[in-house]
Write an enzyme that holds these catalytic residues in place. Structure first.
Site, PDB file in Angstrom:
ATOM      1  N   GLY A 182       0.812  -1.212   0.000  1.00 60.60           N
ATOM      2  CA  GLY A 182       0.000   0.000   0.000  1.00 60.60           C
ATOM      3  C   GLY A 182       0.843   1.258   0.000  1.00 60.60           C
ATOM      4  CB  THR A 235       4.362  -4.758   7.499  1.00 60.51           C
ATOM      5  OG1 THR A 235       2.975  -4.802   7.841  1.00 60.51           O
ATOM      6  CG2 THR A 235       4.575  -3.646   6.490  1.00 60.51           C
ATOM      7  N   GLY A 256       8.005   1.889  15.678  1.00 56.24           N
ATOM      8  CA  GLY A 256       7.979   1.441  14.291  1.00 56.24           C
ATOM      9  C   GLY A 256       9.367   1.433  13.680  1.00 56.24           C
ATOM     10  CD  GLU A 283       5.989   5.330   7.267  1.00 61.67           C
ATOM     11  OE1 GLU A 283       6.080   6.090   8.255  1.00 61.67           O
ATOM     12  OE2 GLU A 283       5.015   5.321   6.507  1.00 61.67           O
TER      13      GLU A 283
END
Length: 735
Positions: free
Chosen positions: A241, A470, A689, A692
């Site tokens: 995505g 992911t 996270g 990214e």
């Protein structure tokens, strides 16, 4: 459950399951074709019809008329849906342009009609028979042309100013003032945007590819003017995505409209050219960076201004946010400038803001380091900070950027780098090394889950969290297994269904930490129910190896469910810790390139990322995310550019034949190192996270390596051969 104070020791810290490099539990389903993607729900419903989208052939103007007579008479055609016959439609809050255009046209390839037929081929053939009569209007498509007229920030995004930048910059002993550009880019995930819709009375179910289930449900309900309870969104598997599937898109809306018109299920898949022009993209930027230092390299003043464009009502690309946090300096200015352009909507693409901003900032840091005469790694370390430079009273919860840089330099062999450009050769290749720092903020939001413990000892987890490739299935399963003290094989994970508790979803690098925290909260409640069934106090219990241990007493976990299933549901909600502390992730990226001395062809020889991102929930899946992100960074540096036709206002190279992306063969060696770090400020998982973060800064490290190899400084991405050839070192051209 409320998370409003730092996490203490808890069951996750055992790391019997969490933190282990486990294979993805959805892997066998995907490799055998058992994991159905959005366009593949063949067995769920019968009598499916197929839709084909007609997109606008102009970028701005009006539709005077749409003639669908010939299309309606074509073989197999069942209906043609347009804005004229679709019925009253509302508009959600998350799309700038309307998803079904007409009579106004806001961008090229805006969906104007859906032709529905018995087969895909019939729908496609009939779509070519739809006649649209346009009244074109002149549009604005050129950011560089619009820039001089855009001198003030958007009303809701004022400049960030600390100290007195102008005075400090004027007084600085060493100065840099440079402009950098990044192009429009497309997400181009492997799986296209696709949906199937079916109505049952006044309720609609949509099988789609969407990262944020709750957002999609709310937006579709608002657009159809029905209640959210009348919409069910189902998206258990997503083939990529990168932000393009964060919101409701035209495929889902048109499938629902076609199915409502026919009262039978309808499938819609956006053809690849429409994905570039009809969904969203990363908008181009023009960035001016000014840095002033003292003679030893300490930053005294730093300014970063960024221009980007969007449709009226859209938002700017926040390419300056990392500059507020990454380096020290008492006098600072950052700001955004937004030009109204009539290109397709600009919106979130993997690491929105930092990905584009670091492409510029981390070249500028190398340039000012060279002016000072200091090694670029040492320059970054010298200007490190443990507080938010715009709010010095606010500390980072964890910040190991210096360790990332030092460890990376050691592992990469940075000490062998020759600082003077163009000095290292390997045959016909000029060889260079580059570095860049990376930062990506850690965002948190409430996230819920429901868990069921069955008499056979199986634990089922339900949450509307999604897996965009992911590894969400696996880390959620690992969390539940750790909390209940059972093997991962005893956990079944169900995702991507709006009937499940609402999660924070997949986006912004928050998915892993927030979704597992929601599962943690639900499992805490389940542990309490198990204790109650066993007649125990919940405090001090240990769940391990399928047993519940209460001091010397031991109980099989299944004893608690011998009389029937136990179910618990909860949501992790956050207090103000993210306001009290700056939560960010950090990385050091190192790249070695070879540049052909005759052709200026660039080859990436090796890459290294050293990441500090809290607890790594699964090193295997996290490493895959970072490697994928590093590869995307290579694309941004060397290949990716949506080319704008400035006359007609569309992206010319709107397919995978002409929009180039890197593949495995383009990079021979990639290494990822995760620092040993936990962040108790972030969540009970003590994680953050990482996906990214793996992208941020990579492109600049490549650009810096190319400069070190050739002495050619390119400030306009992508760095293609034509931008290098004219300035290649003369000895190299002679061989």
């Amino acid at each position: 459950m409320k998370f409003d104070k730092p996490a203490s020791e808890n069951p996750i810290d055992r790391q019997n399951v969490v933190g282990q490099p486990r294979d993805r539990i959805d892997g066998p389903l995907k490799t055998t074709g058992s994991a159905h993607y959005a366009y593949e729900w063949h067995s769920e419903v019968d009598n499916v019809a197929y839709g084909y989208v007609v997109g606008s052939a102009i970028a701005k103007g009006r539709v005077n008329a749409i003639n669908t007579d010939a299309a309606s008479r074509a073989p197999g055609v069942l209906t043609v849906v347009t804005a004229e016959n679709a019925g009253p439609l509302g508009k959600g809050e998350m799309n700038t342009a309307t998803l079904l255009g007409g009579p106004e046209i806001e961008h090229y390839h805006q969906a104007l009609a859906l032709v529905v037929a018995e087969t895909f081929e019939q729908a496609r053939a009939a779509a070519s028979l739809v006649e649209v009569h346009y009244q074109p209007q002149e549009g604005n498509f050129d950011l560089a042309k619009a820039r001089p007229e855009v001198n003030t920030p958007p009303e809701d995004t004022p400049d960030s100013i600390t100290g007195d930048f102008s005075t400090a910059f004027a007084a600085a002993e060493v100065k840099l003032d440079a402009t950098y550009t990044t192009p429009d880019q497309s997400h181009f995930a492997m799986e296209p945007h696709a949906s199937m819709a079916a109505w049952d009375g006044d309720k609609v179910t949509v099988w789609t590819s969407n990262q944020m289930i709750a957002w999609c449900r709310k937006e579709l309900a608002a657009t159809l003017k029905i209640e959210p309870e009348q919409v069910r969104i189902y998206s258990p598997y997503i083939g990529g995505g990168f932000g393009s599937k964060l919101f409701l898109r035209s495929d889902a809306l048109l499938a629902a409209l076609g199915a409502r018109a026919l009262q039978r299920p309808v499938k819609v898949m956006l053809q690849r050219p429409l994905i570039a022009n009809n969904t969203t993209h990363r908008p181009a930027t023009i960035q001016q960076i000014r840095i002033g230092t003292d003679k030893v390299g300490r930053i005294a003043a730093i300014s970063h201004l960024s221009w980007s464009g969007n449709l009226p009502g859209g938002t700017p690309e926040n390419a300056v946010q990392q500059t507020n946090l990454l380096y020290a300096g008492n006098h600072r200015q950052t700001g955004l400038r937004l030009a109204e352009l009539d290109l397709p909507e600009g919106n979130a693409m993997r690491a929105p803001g930092e990905a584009a901003g670091l492409l510029a900032l981390e070249i500028a840091i190398d340039e000012i380091a060279e002016k000072v005469g200091i090694d670029p790694v040492q320059f970054r370390i010298l200007n490190d900070t443990q507080v938010d430079p715009t709010q010095p009273e606010r500390f980072f919860s964890q910040r190991q950027l210096n360790i990332c840089l030092r460890e990376g330099a050691k592992r990469f062999g940075w000490q062998d780098r020759v600082a003077r450009p163009g000095q290292v050769r390997d045959g016909r290749w000029l060889v260079g090394m580059g570095v860049a720092a990376a930062i990506r903020n850690n965002m948190v939001d409430k996230s819920g889950a429901r868990v069921h413990l069955d008499p056979d000892g199986t634990l089922t987890v339900e949450t509307d969290m999604t897996d965009i490739g992911t590894g969400s299935y696996t880390i959620i399963g690992q969390t539940a297994a750790e909390m209940l003290g059972i093997p991962l094989e005893k956990v079944m994970v169900k995702l991507g269904d709006s009937d499940f508790p609402v999660s924070a979803g997949s986006g912004g690098q928050w998915g892993a930490n927030t979704s597992t925290a929601g599962v943690y909260a639900a499992c805490v409640k389940l542990r309490e129910q198990v204790a109650q069934r066993l007649g125990l106090k919940s405090d001090g219990l240990d769940f391990c190896d399928g047993e519940v241990l209460a001091g010397p007493r031991r109980f099989a976990l299944t004893e608690a469910v011998k009389d029937g299933r136990l179910t618990a549901e909860d949501t992790m909600e956050y207090g103000n810790l993210d306001k009290e502390f700056q939560q960010s992730t950090f990385a050091g990226h190192f790249v070695e390139v070879g540049v052909d001395m005759f052709t200026a062809e660039v080859r990436i020889r090796r890459m290294l990322a050293v990441c500090a991102a809290g607890r790594i929930l699964n090193p295997k899946t996290a490493r895959s995310q970072v490697i994928g992100a590093m590869t995307m960074g290579a694309g941004a540096a060397l290949m990716e550019e949506l080319v704008v036709d400035p006359r007609l206002g569309y992206f010319v190279n709107h397919d995978l034949a002409s929009y180039e992306v890197p593949v495995h063969a383009d990079i021979t060696e990639q290494e990822v190192i995760f620092l040993d770090e936990t962040d108790p400020i972030s969540s009970p998982m003590k994680a953050k996270g990482v996906g990214e973060l793996g992208l941020c800064g990579v492109g600049a490290a490549i650009a810096n390596a190319i400069y070190n190899a050739t002495g050619v400084r390119v400030r306009e991405y992508p760095i293609t051969l034509d931008k290098l050839l004219a300035e290649m070192p003369e000895p190299a051209l002679k061989g």
